[in-house]
Each structure stands twice: as structure tokens, then as C-alpha cells.
Design a protein around this motif. Structure first.
Motif: not given
Length: 101
Positions: A37, A41, A59, A65
Motif C-alpha cells: 500500500r 501511495k 495489484n 488499481s
């Protein structure tokens, strides 16, 4: 720029044209297993004109995603490298996954 950022960017630069990798694999190769994650980001905050091949990261199911125009942009960049992408934004990890030696 943090050490995490530097390590992720180093891994991104290694992904060959025509291949993809998962966020989790990038995190692990950067020395941060379990930080998928965080990789996502970091990539979401890249400038639009970044030359890093961020679009080669998907992903773990081989799915883009992103949504909307961002999904279409990533899909177009993958197609430009002859990576087949389904209408729903899925790539065959079996066919295109980068496995560094």
C-alpha cells in the motif's frame, strides 16, 4: 526523499519494457515486505510527467488499481508496450510478470 522512496524508484527503473510486477513484489524487492500500500501511495503522488515506469505496477491479481481516466492512461501505456490488457484492466501475470534473476 526517504530511503523507502529511493529504494522503490530503484526497483521501478529495473522493470523491463513489456513486463509488469505487483505492488507487493516492488515493496519486497525494495526491502520493505508488506508495504504494498505504501508503494501504491508513493506512485500515486508521482508527477504526471514522471519518466519512471509506474504503469508497469499492478495489484497482485494483475489488475490495474486505478479508476476512470487514470485507468485508461495506465492501460494505454501498457498497450503501447504490447502488454495485452482486458477491457476491465486485467493483465495476465502468467504472460507478463517480471521475474528478476
Amino acid at each position: 526523499m526517504t530511503l523507502f522512496d529511493q529504494n522503490v524508484y530503484f526497483v521501478l527503473r529495473q522493470i523491463p519494457k513489456g513486463k509488469v510486477i505487483s505492488y507487493g513484489a516492488v515493496a519486497a524487492m525494495a526491502g520493505y515486505p508488506g508495504y504494498a500500500r505504501h508503494v501504491g501511495k508513493l506512485l500515486s503522488n508521482l508527477p504526471k510527467d514522471s519518466t519512471l515506469p509506474w504503469f508497469r505496477v499492478l495489484n497482485s491479481q494483475g489488475q490495474i488499481s486505478l479508476k476512470g481516466a487514470d485507468l485508461e492512461r495506465q492501460k494505454a501505456l501498457l498497450l503501447k508496450e504490447d502488454i495485452e490488457v482486458s477491457d476491465t484492466g486485467r493483465v495476465s501475470m502468467k504472460n507478463y510478470l517480471w521475474r528478476p534473476e
